[in-house]
Design an enzyme around this catalytic site. Structure first.
Site, PDB file in Angstrom:
ATOM      1  CG  ASN A  17      -1.398  -3.724   6.770  1.00 25.45           C
ATOM      2  OD1 ASN A  17      -0.365  -3.841   7.614  1.00 25.45           O
ATOM      3  ND2 ASN A  17      -1.511  -4.404   5.502  1.00 25.45           N
ATOM      4  CE  LYS A  69      -0.466  -2.265   3.187  1.00 24.61           C
ATOM      5  NZ  LYS A  69      -0.758  -2.483   1.591  1.00 24.61           N
ATOM      6  CG  HIS A 118      -0.458  -8.354   2.984  1.00 29.80           C
ATOM      7  ND1 HIS A 118       0.148  -7.672   2.008  1.00 29.80           N
ATOM      8  CD2 HIS A 118      -1.359  -7.302   3.407  1.00 29.80           C
ATOM      9  CE1 HIS A 118      -0.569  -6.525   1.719  1.00 29.80           C
ATOM     10  NE2 HIS A 118      -1.526  -6.305   2.355  1.00 29.80           N
ATOM     11  CD  GLU A 143       1.915  -4.566   0.717  1.00 31.56           C
ATOM     12  OE1 GLU A 143       2.188  -4.502   1.933  1.00 31.56           O
ATOM     13  OE2 GLU A 143       1.068  -3.834   0.155  1.00 31.56           O
ATOM     14  CD  GLU A 163      -5.654  -7.108   1.979  1.00 32.82           C
ATOM     15  OE1 GLU A 163      -6.045  -6.092   2.370  1.00 32.82           O
ATOM     16  OE2 GLU A 163      -4.347  -7.377   1.652  1.00 32.82           O
ATOM     17  N   GLY A 174      -3.355  -0.749  -2.673  1.00 39.28           N
ATOM     18  CA  GLY A 174      -2.580   0.489  -2.852  1.00 39.28           C
ATOM     19  C   GLY A 174      -2.589   1.028  -4.127  1.00 39.28           C
ATOM     20  CB  SER A 195      -8.249   0.790  -3.177  1.00 41.38           C
ATOM     21  OG  SER A 195      -6.878   0.536  -3.671  1.00 41.38           O
TER      22      SER A 195
END
Ligand code: PGA
Length: 249
Positions: free
Chosen positions: A9, A11, A95, A97, A166, A172, A212
């Protein structure tokens, strides 16, 4: 048998030129590798060029989002049909985010999952709890609620949908969940799928861990019985480190 799946991904990263270079470098690194399905999800602007670069290889292409309508007056949006046209097989949905920064709720995600399936794209549906929710012992409840709402009235073939667990606090941050915690939640997700669908389907659906993941910790995750692969952000941005994750064995 569930084929392991490793997903990059990117991003909101990489120019066209950087994307092309990445593709050219990744291909030889994975040319003789088998037994793991590999998907790269670049930003929309690089999809077409990456589709050309990966043509003839086993690397598949995915998008990071879509809109649920097929066409029309939806300024700034991209339809499932457009993604298929650009060469996508997969699409990341839900996701954290997008949930947190763009305010996507489960109703929106449910529509997107449905639209992806209708267009024969394979959704990679992301679920996961925040740190606060984990500390309040609500992790399972939160993930269960997300699954219930995101998959409401949705049926899919065993290979037609992927779930990515996740935990938000692991994305991250460099602080990955332990493989035990990942196994525990992914095992729970599988048993919940058996409850809302059936055991056969639940045993065939691939469930990934994300947060991560890197070359050092991937083997440990892959050693867990229910973990079928990984959704990789930061460590997928360099061809060498992504290939190292794919070649985890
Ligand atoms: P990360 O991101 O690997 O950089 O933690 C994972 C993701 O957001 O999918």
């Amino acid at each position: 048998m569930r084929t392991p799946l490793i997903v990059a991904n990117w991003k909101m990263n990489k120019s066209l030129k950087d994307a092309e270079q990445y593709g050219q470098e990744l291909l030889p690194l994975l040319a003789d590798h088998s037994g793991v399905e590999v998907v790269v999800c670049p930003p929309f602007t690089s999809l077409t060029v990456m589709s050309r670069i990966f043509a003839g290889s086993k690397i598949k292409l995915g998008a990071q989002n879509l809109f649920w309508e097929m066409k029309g007056a939806y300024t700034g949006e991209i339809s499932p049909a457009m993604l298929v046209d650009a060469g996508c097989t997969y699409v990341i949905l839900g996701h954290s985010e997008r949930r947190q920064i763009m305010g996507e709720n489960d109703t929106i995600i449910n529509r997107k999952v449905r639209a992806a399936l209708d267009a024969e794209l394979i959704p990679i549906l992301c679920v996961g709890e925040t740190l606060q929710e984990r500390e309040n012992n609500r992790a399972r409840e939160v993930v269960k609620e997300q699954l219930t709402r995101d998959l409401k009235n949705i049926t899919f073939a065993p290979q037609g949908l992927v779930i990515a667990y996740e935990p938000v606090w692991a994305i991250g941050t460099g602080v990955n969940a332990s493989s035990d915690d990942a196994q525990e939640m992914i095992g729970f997700i599988r048993s919940y799928l058996a409850k809302i669908y059936d055991r056969e389907l639940a045993n065939s659906v691939r469930i990934l861990y994300g947060g991560s993941v890197n070359e050092e910790n991937i083997a440990e995750f892959m050693g867990e019985v229910d973990v079928d692969g990984a959704l990789v952000g930061g460590a997928s941005l360099q061809p060498n480190s992504f290939a190292g994750i794919v070649r985890f064995k």
